[in-house]
Design an enzyme around this catalytic site. Structure first.
Site, PDB file in Angstrom:
ATOM      1  N   GLY A 106      25.009  39.823 -13.348  1.00  0.00           N
ATOM      2  CA  GLY A 106      25.246  41.234 -13.621  1.00  0.00           C
ATOM      3  C   GLY A 106      25.780  41.965 -12.408  1.00  0.00           C
ATOM      4  O   GLY A 106      25.627  41.505 -11.270  1.00  0.00           O
ATOM      5  N   GLN A 116      27.665  49.271  -7.393  1.00  0.00           N
ATOM      6  CA  GLN A 116      27.684  48.243  -6.344  1.00  0.00           C
ATOM      7  C   GLN A 116      29.072  47.975  -5.781  1.00  0.00           C
ATOM      8  O   GLN A 116      29.201  47.352  -4.730  1.00  0.00           O
ATOM      9  CB  GLN A 116      27.120  46.917  -6.889  1.00  0.00           C
ATOM     10  CG  GLN A 116      25.628  46.968  -7.169  1.00  0.00           C
ATOM     11  CD  GLN A 116      25.179  45.671  -7.810  1.00  0.00           C
ATOM     12  OE1 GLN A 116      25.304  45.491  -9.010  1.00  0.00           O
ATOM     13  NE2 GLN A 116      24.667  44.749  -6.998  1.00  0.00           N
ATOM     14  N   CYS A 156      19.680  40.202  -6.408  1.00  0.00           N
ATOM     15  CA  CYS A 156      20.707  41.238  -6.448  1.00  0.00           C
ATOM     16  C   CYS A 156      21.788  40.915  -5.417  1.00  0.00           C
ATOM     17  O   CYS A 156      21.467  40.601  -4.276  1.00  0.00           O
ATOM     18  CB  CYS A 156      20.087  42.592  -6.125  1.00  0.00           C
ATOM     19  SG  CYS A 156      21.262  43.953  -6.184  1.00  0.00           S
ATOM     20  N   LEU A 157      23.050  40.998  -5.833  1.00  0.00           N
ATOM     21  CA  LEU A 157      24.154  40.709  -4.901  1.00  0.00           C
ATOM     22  C   LEU A 157      24.150  41.677  -3.713  1.00  0.00           C
ATOM     23  O   LEU A 157      24.665  41.346  -2.649  1.00  0.00           O
ATOM     24  CB  LEU A 157      25.505  40.816  -5.624  1.00  0.00           C
ATOM     25  CG  LEU A 157      25.941  39.630  -6.479  1.00  0.00           C
ATOM     26  CD1 LEU A 157      27.301  39.924  -7.092  1.00  0.00           C
ATOM     27  CD2 LEU A 157      25.998  38.339  -5.655  1.00  0.00           C
ATOM     28  N   HIS A 162      17.929  45.833 -14.833  1.00  0.00           N
ATOM     29  CA  HIS A 162      18.225  45.802 -13.396  1.00  0.00           C
ATOM     30  C   HIS A 162      19.461  46.646 -13.081  1.00  0.00           C
ATOM     31  O   HIS A 162      19.463  47.456 -12.150  1.00  0.00           O
ATOM     32  CB  HIS A 162      18.439  44.341 -12.969  1.00  0.00           C
ATOM     33  CG  HIS A 162      18.861  44.175 -11.542  1.00  0.00           C
ATOM     34  ND1 HIS A 162      18.042  43.630 -10.592  1.00  0.00           N
ATOM     35  CD2 HIS A 162      20.022  44.490 -10.905  1.00  0.00           C
ATOM     36  CE1 HIS A 162      18.681  43.619  -9.423  1.00  0.00           C
ATOM     37  NE2 HIS A 162      19.891  44.129  -9.589  1.00  0.00           N
ATOM     38  N   GLU A 163      20.520  46.468 -13.891  1.00  0.00           N
ATOM     39  CA  GLU A 163      21.767  47.205 -13.630  1.00  0.00           C
ATOM     40  C   GLU A 163      21.588  48.697 -13.926  1.00  0.00           C
ATOM     41  O   GLU A 163      22.160  49.536 -13.229  1.00  0.00           O
ATOM     42  CB  GLU A 163      22.921  46.634 -14.461  1.00  0.00           C
ATOM     43  CG  GLU A 163      23.171  45.128 -14.284  1.00  0.00           C
ATOM     44  CD  GLU A 163      23.268  44.671 -12.845  1.00  0.00           C
ATOM     45  OE1 GLU A 163      23.632  45.468 -11.959  1.00  0.00           O
ATOM     46  OE2 GLU A 163      22.949  43.494 -12.589  1.00  0.00           O
ATOM     47  N   HIS A 176      20.415  50.519 -10.964  1.00  0.00           N
ATOM     48  CA  HIS A 176      21.462  50.848  -9.984  1.00  0.00           C
ATOM     49  C   HIS A 176      22.037  52.236 -10.245  1.00  0.00           C
ATOM     50  O   HIS A 176      22.411  52.941  -9.305  1.00  0.00           O
ATOM     51  CB  HIS A 176      22.592  49.813 -10.029  1.00  0.00           C
ATOM     52  CG  HIS A 176      22.309  48.578  -9.226  1.00  0.00           C
ATOM     53  ND1 HIS A 176      22.150  48.593  -7.854  1.00  0.00           N
ATOM     54  CD2 HIS A 176      22.169  47.286  -9.593  1.00  0.00           C
ATOM     55  CE1 HIS A 176      21.919  47.363  -7.415  1.00  0.00           C
ATOM     56  NE2 HIS A 176      21.922  46.544  -8.457  1.00  0.00           N
TER      57      HIS A 176
END
Ligand code: ZN
Length: 170
Positions: A47, A52, A92-93, A134-135, A138
């Site tokens: 994702g 991000q 997470c990236l 999760h997204e 953000h």
């Protein structure tokens, strides 16, 4: 389409609240392509939120293949109902090396738009549901590091030289 760099913690842009997308068609499609291309080059990951890649707008990508080959784009997504809370493990990236376990619903009913502005509803389950939540975090500027218990959070912040939080007004 352009692969962009993924912002890393503690970049302050990761804390911005994302705004709803109001321009559909070409601008939305271009952003979706950038998200997919960034996941392709910056992944593997399942994702990515537009926040991000430095665009504080409410668009997120879920790709269960982890490679950008099965992209699902959600514009202005929201959760209508959630069920089956469980423990999920997340990465997470934007926070390389961090693995956080916490409570997430494993079944969601969601509503979202596509890049043309049409509204859809669907049910997400398992890791797909976890990734979606999760997204969504953000969009509110919430990050995995916030979910760590205090000593580990302080250790992680020190390691990444996060600016000290502003003192709360007396
Ligand atoms: Zn993330």
């Amino acid at each position: 389409m352009t692969a962009r760099s993924v912002l890393s913690y503690p970049d302050p842009r990761l804390r911005e609240e994302a705004r709803p997308i109001t321009e559909f068609g070409e601008p939305a499609t271009a952003l979706a392509r950038d998200l997919i291309d960034t996941l392709r080059t910056g992944g593997p990951a399942i994702g990515l939120a537009a926040t991000q890649i430095g665009t504080p707008l409410r668009m997120l990508l879920v790709d269960m293949s982890g490679t950008g080959d099965t992209p699902e784009i959600y514009v202005n997504p929201e959760v209508l109902a959630e069920a089956q809370p469980g423990i999920a493990e997340e990465r997470c990236l934007s926070l390389p090396g961090l693995v956080v376990r916490g409570f997430r619903a494993s079944r969601l009913k969601v509503r979202f738009q596509d890049c043309e502005g049409a509204t859809h509803e669907r049910v997400l389950e398992g890791m797909q549901a976890v990734c979606f939540q999760h997204e969504l975090d953000h969009f509110e500027g919430k990050l995995l590091v916030d979910r760590l218990w205090l000593p580990r959070r302080l250790w992680y912040q020190r390691k990444h030289r996060a600016p000290a939080p502003a003192a709360s007004p007396a």
